[in-house]
Design an enzyme around this catalytic site. Sequence first.
Site, PDB file in Angstrom:
ATOM      1  N   GLU A  48       0.820  -1.218   0.000  1.00 25.08           N
ATOM      2  CA  GLU A  48       0.000   0.000   0.000  1.00 25.08           C
ATOM      3  C   GLU A  48       0.853   1.267   0.000  1.00 25.08           C
ATOM      4  O   GLU A  48       0.497   2.258  -0.625  1.00 25.08           O
ATOM      5  CB  GLU A  48      -0.979   0.000   1.180  1.00 25.08           C
ATOM      6  N   TYR A 131      -5.943   6.950   4.243  1.00 25.56           N
ATOM      7  CA  TYR A 131      -6.150   5.956   3.191  1.00 25.56           C
ATOM      8  C   TYR A 131      -5.388   4.661   3.501  1.00 25.56           C
ATOM      9  O   TYR A 131      -5.950   3.562   3.475  1.00 25.56           O
ATOM     10  CB  TYR A 131      -5.706   6.520   1.816  1.00 25.56           C
ATOM     11  N   ASP A 149      -8.841   6.322  -1.885  1.00 34.07           N
ATOM     12  CA  ASP A 149      -7.765   6.952  -2.659  1.00 34.07           C
ATOM     13  C   ASP A 149      -8.394   7.616  -3.882  1.00 34.07           C
ATOM     14  O   ASP A 149      -9.624   7.713  -3.986  1.00 34.07           O
ATOM     15  CB  ASP A 149      -6.682   5.929  -3.031  1.00 34.07           C
ATOM     16  N   CYS A 208     -19.217  -2.547 -16.267  1.00 33.49           N
ATOM     17  CA  CYS A 208     -19.159  -2.232 -14.835  1.00 33.49           C
ATOM     18  C   CYS A 208     -20.244  -2.969 -14.052  1.00 33.49           C
ATOM     19  O   CYS A 208     -21.421  -2.889 -14.390  1.00 33.49           O
ATOM     20  CB  CYS A 208     -19.319  -0.724 -14.627  1.00 33.49           C
TER      21      CYS A 208
HETATM   22  N1  ADE Z   1      -3.869   0.836  -5.371  1.00 29.54           N
HETATM   23  C1  ADE Z   1      -3.775   1.026  -4.050  1.00 29.54           C
HETATM   24  N2  ADE Z   1      -3.869  -0.133  -3.370  1.00 29.54           N
HETATM   25  C2  ADE Z   1      -4.016  -1.107  -4.300  1.00 29.54           C
HETATM   26  C3  ADE Z   1      -4.147  -2.521  -4.238  1.00 29.54           C
HETATM   27  N3  ADE Z   1      -4.129  -3.145  -3.065  1.00 29.54           N
HETATM   28  N4  ADE Z   1      -4.264  -3.191  -5.406  1.00 29.54           N
HETATM   29  C4  ADE Z   1      -4.251  -2.527  -6.579  1.00 29.54           C
HETATM   30  N5  ADE Z   1      -4.130  -1.212  -6.696  1.00 29.54           N
HETATM   31  C5  ADE Z   1      -4.011  -0.493  -5.570  1.00 29.54           C
END
Ligand code: ADE
Length: 380
Positions: A48, A131, A149, A208
């Site tokens: 992350e 976040y 995010d 979607c």
């Molecule tokens: N962007 C932020 N965290 C993510 C995740 N765990 N997988 C894919 N994109 C991300």
Amino acid sequence: MTLDSETRQYLTDTREEARTRLLTWFERYARELPWRDTTTPYQVWVSEVMLQQTQVETVRSYYRRFLGRFPTVQALAVASQEDVLKLWEGLGYYSRARSLHKAAQIIVNTHNGELPADITALRRLPGIGPYTAGAIASIAFGIPAPAVDGNVRRVMARILAMPTPSQALLEDAVGLWMPEDAAGPFTEALMELGATICSPRLPRCQLCPWQALCRARELGRQEAVPAPRPRKAIPHYDVAAAVTLRNTPNKASTDVLVAQRRQDDMLGGLWEFPGGKREAAESLPEALRRELREEMGIEIEVGESLTTVKHAYTHFRITLYAFICTLTNGDPRCIECQNFKWASTAEVRALPMAVTDRKIAGALEAWLEAPSSEVIDVSA
Ligand code: ADE
């Protein structure tokens, strides 16, 4: 801004459908990513933090190498900052690496080596904002905490057809849809939807899972929502860097002067060819002589141009002009740096450097290898 009662009711009424649709879609279409098959808190945290400002495709290889070298919080905590920065080289936003390293030491010293399974305690660690705390809490610990995010913001703003929703409102909305028993998959699925379907331009609404729930789509306003944030003009600076060579008997063993940036400065802890911004009405050589006098207490002669590198940071752009220089007076010392050394090209390769300086180092190696180049002997 908080959720009004009508919107709250809408989210509550559609909750089950939203969860089922998203999680079913995710099971079927999730990309295979190296951090997808783990809920190990340390691994989730590293991924992350890397993903905070960097594209998934770039993160893949960095994530694997980082965990290969530092497989546990303990391994990271005892590493040197230079080793951590070296593995981060090229990923940018180096304060993330410095904070990760500091936080690992705090986790070892005050949390028994385990990431805390608690939003408030996670938030207290360096480099963990709302976040990242939400992402770790939900993915690693199954705590139903929202992680909003940029991608999630766009998805939820469109679901609600709100051009400028506040962060708090979006967190509320995600919290209402998030299932208690599948918080991690829900967080990852929502990010995936934002990254692969609900793109800023030309969202692929036909694919979607939430198309029937999306108010922006219903209004045909999916491309207008959320409203783009006004872009500030990005300033440009000319910067000069000194590649100062030390008197050596032959060019194969030439040493070059490098300095380590101070911890709290931008790119703190990284090594560079010293120099700085050109002031108005100053020539590049004048700027370079002034900077080396101010930063390292030495006088230099500025010689031929070695290379020019352009780079864009988040808030400004630079053109970096590197010159071959020679020391003419004084012994270097750190006035505005953390450390300095005379390093061989092999040593320079092993130091953590920003991409701009790494390019200069590459140009220096090529220059030294070129048959026409001569090493300037300053002992004469
Ligand atoms: N962007 C932020 N965290 C993510 C995740 N765990 N997988 C894919 N994109 C991300």
